[in-house]
Motif scaffolding. Structure first.
Motif, PDB file in Angstrom:
ATOM      1  N   ALA A  52       0.817  -1.218   0.000  1.00 44.94           N
ATOM      2  CA  ALA A  52       0.000   0.000   0.000  1.00 44.94           C
ATOM      3  C   ALA A  52       0.846   1.261   0.000  1.00 44.94           C
ATOM      4  N   GLY A  53       2.166   1.102   0.185  1.00 48.14           N
ATOM      5  CA  GLY A  53       3.028   2.278   0.207  1.00 48.14           C
ATOM      6  C   GLY A  53       3.015   2.976   1.552  1.00 48.14           C
ATOM      7  N   LEU A  54       2.490   2.302   2.578  1.00 48.37           N
ATOM      8  CA  LEU A  54       2.456   2.918   3.909  1.00 48.37           C
ATOM      9  C   LEU A  54       3.748   2.636   4.663  1.00 48.37           C
ATOM     10  N   LEU A  55       4.513   1.666   4.157  1.00 49.49           N
ATOM     11  CA  LEU A  55       5.710   1.233   4.852  1.00 49.49           C
ATOM     12  C   LEU A  55       6.780   1.042   3.785  1.00 49.49           C
ATOM     13  N   GLY A  56       7.974   1.566   4.034  1.00 50.74           N
ATOM     14  CA  GLY A  56       9.041   1.385   3.060  1.00 50.74           C
ATOM     15  C   GLY A  56       9.711   0.041   3.257  1.00 50.74           C
ATOM     16  N   PRO A  57       9.951  -0.727   2.185  1.00 47.57           N
ATOM     17  CA  PRO A  57      10.609  -2.019   2.350  1.00 47.57           C
ATOM     18  C   PRO A  57      12.105  -1.842   2.642  1.00 47.57           C
ATOM     19  N   THR A  58      12.699  -2.861   3.295  1.00 46.87           N
ATOM     20  CA  THR A  58      14.134  -2.818   3.550  1.00 46.87           C
ATOM     21  C   THR A  58      14.891  -3.200   2.280  1.00 46.87           C
ATOM     22  N   GLY A  59      14.307  -4.141   1.516  1.00 40.74           N
ATOM     23  CA  GLY A  59      14.935  -4.531   0.263  1.00 40.74           C
ATOM     24  C   GLY A  59      13.856  -4.938  -0.715  1.00 40.74           C
ATOM     25  N   GLY A  60      14.236  -5.020  -2.009  1.00 38.70           N
ATOM     26  CA  GLY A  60      13.262  -5.415  -3.007  1.00 38.70           C
ATOM     27  C   GLY A  60      12.348  -4.271  -3.382  1.00 38.70           C
ATOM     28  N   ALA A  61      11.315  -4.558  -4.142  1.00 41.10           N
ATOM     29  CA  ALA A  61      10.473  -3.474  -4.617  1.00 41.10           C
ATOM     30  C   ALA A  61       9.047  -3.952  -4.869  1.00 41.10           C
ATOM     31  N   VAL A  62       8.141  -2.972  -4.820  1.00 35.54           N
ATOM     32  CA  VAL A  62       6.756  -3.205  -5.215  1.00 35.54           C
ATOM     33  C   VAL A  62       6.507  -2.322  -6.421  1.00 35.54           C
ATOM     34  N   ARG A  63       5.957  -2.889  -7.465  1.00 38.45           N
ATOM     35  CA  ARG A  63       5.658  -2.104  -8.656  1.00 38.45           C
ATOM     36  C   ARG A  63       4.189  -2.214  -9.000  1.00 38.45           C
ATOM     37  N   LEU A  64       3.602  -1.067  -9.341  1.00 43.58           N
ATOM     38  CA  LEU A  64       2.210  -1.049  -9.776  1.00 43.58           C
ATOM     39  C   LEU A  64       2.220  -0.491 -11.194  1.00 43.58           C
ATOM     40  N   ALA A  65       1.769  -1.294 -12.166  1.00 44.24           N
ATOM     41  CA  ALA A  65       1.779  -0.895 -13.575  1.00 44.24           C
ATOM     42  C   ALA A  65       3.157  -0.381 -13.987  1.00 44.24           C
ATOM     43  N   GLY A  66       4.201  -1.032 -13.488  1.00 49.61           N
ATOM     44  CA  GLY A  66       5.550  -0.673 -13.895  1.00 49.61           C
ATOM     45  C   GLY A  66       6.214   0.406 -13.060  1.00 49.61           C
ATOM     46  N   ASN A  67       5.428   1.141 -12.255  1.00 46.88           N
ATOM     47  CA  ASN A  67       6.015   2.212 -11.433  1.00 46.88           C
ATOM     48  C   ASN A  67       6.282   1.716 -10.018  1.00 46.88           C
ATOM     49  N   ALA A  68       7.478   2.048  -9.517  1.00 46.66           N
ATOM     50  CA  ALA A  68       7.817   1.636  -8.149  1.00 46.66           C
ATOM     51  C   ALA A  68       6.898   2.345  -7.167  1.00 46.66           C
ATOM     52  N   VAL A  69       6.438   1.603  -6.161  1.00 48.67           N
ATOM     53  CA  VAL A  69       5.575   2.180  -5.121  1.00 48.67           C
ATOM     54  C   VAL A  69       6.461   2.726  -4.013  1.00 48.67           C
ATOM     55  N   THR A  70       6.442   4.041  -3.796  1.00 52.03           N
ATOM     56  CA  THR A  70       7.247   4.623  -2.713  1.00 52.03           C
ATOM     57  C   THR A  70       6.371   5.284  -1.663  1.00 52.03           C
ATOM     58  N   GLY A  71       5.167   5.631  -2.059  1.00 55.45           N
ATOM     59  CA  GLY A  71       4.201   6.178  -1.111  1.00 55.45           C
ATOM     60  C   GLY A  71       2.854   5.656  -1.558  1.00 55.45           C
ATOM     61  N   PRO A  72       1.769   5.969  -0.846  1.00 54.08           N
ATOM     62  CA  PRO A  72       0.472   5.466  -1.295  1.00 54.08           C
ATOM     63  C   PRO A  72       0.203   5.895  -2.739  1.00 54.08           C
TER      64      PRO A  72
END
Lengths: 263, 251, 255
Positions: A52-72
């Motif tokens: 959900a972008g509420l918590l920053g990961p320590t490693g790795g990434a979350v992508r939504l439609a190709g864009n990295a999730v850094t905030g909600p």
């Protein structure tokens, strides 16, 4: 498409570190309904907060439609477990659903239509002017679902949304989620600790290991799209899938690695 | 670390502003001069007599107010009829500002200890009473019905249901009353001239000893901090058995 | 209805009658008969007197209290929203709150003289701390789930302040405002007692010094009424502002 790749999350406090998630990789296709189950305390909520972008990961990434999730990210809505606490008690039901739309600068007539459609869809006509705390637990969670639906998200995250409602309400709400999903074609990531619920709702089920979490197993739910509480749950295929998820979770619990690394 | 940085920053500011001439050091002497004045005061017997006088008035007033407040609160709370009949009177008397009694205190007791006590007791009493009444109102109806179904006597109900429920509130009341009592003690001394820190502050002001006055004010603040910390510590220790050390009640 | 009326009024009326009857033949210089006090009340608190002494007091009270509320809530939200700022500011704030506010009168007189500004500054500098500290506490206690919800739905910036922080902290802010209200009355009276040429505190002390005892008693009654009326007004305002809060508490209590 929602991609989670190599996600890792370590909580640090002054004295120790806890590795909540070790390495998670999975994808959810557009319009898919994926359920995530795992033993209690396996970092399901951590995962969801990272997505959900509420918590920053320590490693790795979350992508939504190709864009990295850094905030909600825009286009994502969340339904939390704590229905009583995730609704604004000082706003009416209508305003609770309306407020995120106002923030999105949706024009007023469109907002009015979206709010009333969403509330009708979850069966809450006539409660618009009530305050959330005047409603029962199940109805409050319906408001939270209506708020998410009215937001017109492309991805809907649900964090154990029915953990705190009674069994009958829960069955109704499960069918509501399936119906909304089929009608709106939205992507849903549904986190739960309930094996039956995961199999009943999902097209796919991800089984997580105990913390530090990895994906323990992944299975396709090859049940027909039209499901109902009575027949689906009595289906032999349903029982078999359920048994498999159950075994995997028991296996995950048995092989519990140490959770704390002293620094 | 961070907690100390705030205090250090305040001291630094209080030192620099007058030194750099940003404020007139007749109005706000630099922190170092206030500290020096404090050290000078601390060597005089008169200072310690004043501190003793203030604390004596504070303690006596607090004990009287708490005894009265708890007794009245439990009595009123335990008897529903009393509760309904006194509610309006309490609501009327409570907001009367205690300083309204200053002229009366002066007439009755002059500049003696009695003046200070009158104000302290009046102000602190309401704090205790109101909290005790809140506590009594908080009694779980299920607990009350359980006690009744086991045919507890009225006294046993007060002893085992009402009092344990009200206890956290009683402590909140005592804590609030302790703070208010200090405020009123110093006020009475300042305005009426009863012996204590307040009257010494008034003297320092009228003789233009600004640094000394500021030092004495810092002392009243430190006393206040000590009283707050002590009350909170006592509350935590004595109520550690209680499942929840409750927050303050709006009221 | 009549029964309710009776329970509300019975004790005050009884006490009043008791005072009236018991003091009827009082010879005491300090405790004149209530009848005398009531007559003095009517003679003393006439319209010109209200305008000359009560209105200035109320003006100072309102100005000081409102300024303190603005400052306290504004700073409190800023401090409460930042963990670092809070850690640094808290010991300082605790100290300032612990200073008995009336001792600020001589300090402020030193640089602000004895005019209206002094009284307003005294009220502000005494009342701001409970408001500030309670606001900080309120912002800190805003529900984490609600805070997450706001972020997830893009409720940020001013909307976050307007729809999340202010209403979320409102119960504590109101507690602070209530504490500050009684403090404001005390500080208004004291600053007028110490140094003023008009106002309620000044007038009452004048009566006492000139041994106009019935008038002094009537002044005490006026102060009592003022305290009572303001606290009732406050209660009305609170009912309105915190309707949701009391409603939810009731709902939780029932379940």
């Amino acid at each position: 498409m929602l991609e989670v790749s190599g996600l890792r999350k370590v909580y640090r406090s002054q004295r120790r570190e806890v590795e909540a998630i070790r390495d998670l990789t999975f994808t959810v296709d557009d319009g898919e309904l994926v359920c995530v189950v795992g033993p209690s305390g396996c970092g399901k909520t951590t995962l969801l907060r990272c997505v959900a972008g509420l918590l920053g990961p320590t490693g790795g990434a979350v992508r939504l439609a190709g864009n990295a999730v850094t905030g909600p990210p825009p286009g994502m809505a969340v339904v939390f477990q704590e229905y009583g606490r995730s609704l604004f008690p000082w706003l009416s039901v209508h305003d609770n659903v309306d407020l995120p739309l106002r923030q999105k600068r949706v024009p007023r007539p469109r907002r009015a239509a979206l709010v009333s459609e969403a509330l009708t869809a979850v069966g809450l006509d006539g409660t618009q002017q009530s305050n959330p705390w005047q409603l029962s637990g199940g109805m409050q969670q319906r408001v939270a679902i209506a708020r998410a639906v009215a937001y017109e998200p492309s991805v809907l995250l649900m964090d154990e949304p029915f953990a705190a409602v009674d069994a009958q309400t829960r069955a109704e709400l499960e069918d509501l989620v399936r119906a909304l999903w089929q009608r709106l074609g939205v992507t849903i990531l549904f986190v739960t600790h309930d094996i039956d619920e995961a199999v009943y709702l999902g097209q796919r089920v991800l089984v997580l290991s105990a913390s530090p979490t990895v994906v323990q197993d992944e299975l396709l739910v090859d049940l027909p799209a039209a499901r109902d509480q009575l027949h689906t749950r009595a289906d032999a295929r349903f029982t078999a899938l359920r048994a498999r998820v159950y075994e995997q979770i028991q296996a995950a619990k048995g092989a519990q690695p140490n959770t704390a690394i002293s620094s | 670390m961070l907690r100390l940085s705030g205090l250090a920053g305040l001291l630094g500011l209080a030192e620099l502003l007058p030194r750099l001439g940003l404020v007139d050091d007749d109005y706000l002497p630099p922190a170092s001069r206030i500290v020096a004045a404090l050290a000078a005061e601390a060597r005089t017997a008169a200072f310690w007599t004043a501190v003793g006088d203030t604390l004596t008035a504070w303690a006596i007033g607090l004990v009287i107010a708490c005894t009265l407040g708890v007794a009245a609160g439990v009595l009123i709370g335990a008897v529903p009829v009393l509760r309904t009949w006194t509610a309006s009177t309490i609501e009327f008397l409570r907001p009367i500002p205690s300083v309204a009694l200053i002229p009366l205190a002066v007439l009755l007791y002059g500049t003696g200890l009695g003046s200070t006590l009158l104000l302290v007791v009046y102000a602190a009493f309401w704090q205790v009473l109101v909290q005790v009444l809140h506590g009594v109102a908080d009694v779980d109806p299920v607990a009350e019905e359980t006690a009744r179904s086991f045919r507890f006597s009225a006294w046993a109900r007060v002893r085992h249901v009402l009092w344990p429920t009200a206890l956290p509130y009683v402590f909140t009341g005592l804590r609030l009353a302790a703070a208010v009592a200090l405020v009123l003690a110093v006020t009475a001394e300042l305005v009426i001239g009863a012996p204590g820190l307040g009257s010494v502050i008034a003297v320092a002001q009228s003789s233009g000893a600004i640094a000394t006055m500021d030092a004495l004010i810092v002392v009243t603040g430190l006393l206040g901090v000590a009283i707050n910390l002590g009350a909170r510590l006592a509350e935590r220790r004595l109520l550690s058995w209680h499942q929840s050390v409750r927050g303050e009640v709006a009221g | 209805m009549i029964r309710r009326f009776l329970t509300v009024l019975a004790l005050p009326v009884t006490l009043f009658l008791f005072w009236y009857v018991a003091s009827r033949t009082s010879e005491s210089f300090y405790a004149p008969p209530l009848r005398t006090i009531l007559v003095a009340f009517g003679d003393t608190w006439t319209w010109p007197r209200l305008r000359a002494d009560v209105l200035p007091s109320l003006g100072r009270l309102a100005a000081g209290y409102l300024l303190a509320a603005l400052l306290g809530v504004g700073l409190g939200i800023a401090v409460g929203a930042s963990r670092r700022l809070r850690a640094a500011a808290e010991p300082v704030l605790e100290f300032f709150r612990a200073v008995p506010p009336p001792v600020l009168v001589p300090v402020i007189m030193v640089f602000a003289g004895i005019g209206n500004a002094m009284k307003v500054i005294v009220i502000v500098s005494g009342c701001v701390w409970p408001i500030l500290l309670n606001t900080v506490e309120g912002v800190r206690a805003v529900d984490a789930a609600l805070s997450d919800t706001s972020r997830a739905y893009g409720i940020t910036g001013f909307a976050r302040l307007r729809y999340l922080l202010l209403p979320g902290a409102a119960p504590q802010i109101i507690t602070g405002l209530r504490q500050a209200l009684s403090l404001a009355i005390i500080l208004m009276v004291i600053s007028e007692m110490v140094a003023a040429s008009n106002g309620l505190g000044f007038t009452i002390v004048q009566f006492q010094r000139s041994f106009a005892i019935p008038q002094m008693w009537s002044g005490i009654i006026v102060l009592g009424l003022l305290g009572f009326v303001l606290s009732e007004l406050f209660r009305l305002g609170e009912r309105f502002a915190l309707g949701w809060y009391h409603g939810r508490r009731e709902a939780q209590r029932r379940s």
